[in-house]
Design an enzyme around this catalytic site. Sequence first.
Site, PDB file in Angstrom:
ATOM      1  N   GLN A 218       0.938  -1.130   0.056  1.00 27.01           N
ATOM      2  CA  GLN A 218      -0.071   0.145   0.202  1.00 27.01           C
ATOM      3  C   GLN A 218       0.779   1.256   0.006  1.00 27.01           C
ATOM      4  O   GLN A 218       0.370   2.400   0.146  1.00 27.01           O
ATOM      5  CB  GLN A 218      -0.815   0.017   1.202  1.00 27.01           C
ATOM      6  CG  GLN A 218      -1.720  -1.308   1.265  1.00 27.01           C
ATOM      7  CD  GLN A 218      -2.756  -1.613   0.183  1.00 27.01           C
ATOM      8  OE1 GLN A 218      -3.177  -0.543  -0.465  1.00 27.01           O
ATOM      9  NE2 GLN A 218      -3.515  -2.475   0.124  1.00 27.01           N
ATOM     10  N   LYS A 241      -1.661  -3.385  -7.823  1.00 30.60           N
ATOM     11  CA  LYS A 241      -2.104  -2.393  -7.111  1.00 30.60           C
ATOM     12  C   LYS A 241      -1.435  -1.050  -7.420  1.00 30.60           C
ATOM     13  O   LYS A 241      -1.851   0.024  -7.012  1.00 30.60           O
ATOM     14  CB  LYS A 241      -1.519  -2.268  -5.410  1.00 30.60           C
ATOM     15  CG  LYS A 241      -2.380  -3.584  -4.756  1.00 30.60           C
ATOM     16  CD  LYS A 241      -2.276  -3.657  -3.416  1.00 30.60           C
ATOM     17  CE  LYS A 241      -2.367  -4.884  -2.851  1.00 30.60           C
ATOM     18  NZ  LYS A 241      -3.813  -5.519  -2.311  1.00 30.60           N
TER      19      LYS A 241
END
Lengths: 423, 150
Positions: A218, A241
């Site tokens: 993240q 991601k």
Amino acid sequence: MNVKQLKTTEQKRPEGCLDVTRVREDFPVLCQTVHGKPLVYLDNAATAQKPRAVIRRVAEYYETENSNIHRGVHWLSETATRAYEGTRTAVRQFLNAAEEREIVFVRGTTEAINLVARCYGGARLQAGDEVVISAMEHHSNIVPWQLICQEKGAVLRVIPVDDHGDIVMDEYHRLLGPRTRMVALPHVSNALGTVNPIKQMIADAHGAGVPVLVDGAQGVPHTRVDVQDLDCDFYAFSSHKLYGPTGVGVLYGKASLLEEMPPYQGGGDMILSVSFEETEYNVLPYKFEAGTPNIAGVIGLGAAVEYINALGIEAVASHEDRVVAYAAERLASVPGVRLVGTPGRRASLVSFVLGDVHAHDIGTILDQEGIAVRTGHHCAMPVMERFGVPATVRASFACYNVEAEVDALADGLEKAWRLFRGV
Amino acid sequence: MSDLRDLYQELILDHNRRPRNFGPLAEANRSAKGINPLCGDKVTVHLQVEDGQVKDIRFEGTGCAISIASASVMTESLKRQTREDAVSLFERFHRMVAPADGVESDPPDMGKLAAFAGVRDYPARVKCATLAWHALRAALDGKEKAVSTE
């Protein structure tokens, strides 16, 4: 809200800011309706959407370059190898790693962490040694360490998290002891949105002679990562991601550490010579890339990095910071909403509960409004336990999200609240 | 698009707010736990079965409105039913919320359970509606281990 409104609400952009209207046009998936409403995609922490450039690059590889790499002397193989290695160069530059051989392609963040736990932890850990992680880990930065600790008789130590969702630094310093052999931390928490002070934490660990792995799943999509500046020993992230294909990830490791680690898997590409008596392993990074890799995926990741570079990761980060700050403020004012995690520094996402309405019921109601959020424990059950909730709703943002989508989310939540309150 | 009210009927919202037969059962001679690993929902069903009849039934656990209301209405529907009736009701309920081959049917004699027919329009929620029923089935079969919806 409709797509037209999304465009007209944009105001005059100052220099260096993201042109979000144009960015949105790069993502074909965003131009559709779900249950008759414009898609509002707020599940980017699970996976980000793919820009046309990435989709086209993968198709182009299959249409014009498909072949195995590092093997053939034929033109196609050379072309594919060049493209594959081109991504390694792009990733090295993107992370500011010192050398290309420090960039290992794996299947994803999970595999990268397993590789380090198995090969570094497996070779170093002894009974009574300690591995330090935090109370805000994703399961994939818990279980690989648990497995290797169980095998070696080592102990897993957990740094507590305070009520805001920040790491308790004093406790961290207390846990760094003579038996600590490894520290593994998330750059950004996938369940709380906390940005951890990893540079400081890495320096602290190094002060105790302990290497650090950063789970950057993240982190990379939302902030500039400079592995030399951070001085981290390992940094792991996933392509999907970061707007790239699924099934590809990157493990950055300092060459000196990777050199001394045994291979992860045996197979093709990771050897120099094989006989039935002995195998001589290949040099870095190929020692860790056994078997035919996800060639198209790696090439697609190269296109994703190129795409982000063109937008500018700083511009993406400042745009997202603005949207996520708006989200935290706007959602906190919705009746019944309680934010889970109010960290000092937040990135990319907001986690919350709505009264005692279960997250899955909210997810279904929002889905009917065309809004995609994640509901559940986010593969971080200890975080749910810490905050005393069975599950949360998580809205997570990317470069293409806008404030109007936060408003749509807030409206959907008010609708859910009315339904469950019977008013 | 089906209306959300078809899914969240008043009866379901009511049973979620005030679950019936909720809590432990001292006289239970069979219990089984149902887990939905996807969302972490957990429902334990306690049974007191005597002479092939469900003499008493209670449940405990945490979950979404659909899974809690489903468990609550299930307990009301099964009291004093025979083991065979309970299994038959399980099968009819399952057919109602997850129609085989996409053929929708409203099985007869469902009573309050008919309120859950709307679940079939939300495939992601079928597991929520059937969680307690799978635990019931395991309890009737005398299974010790927790059953999973996966």
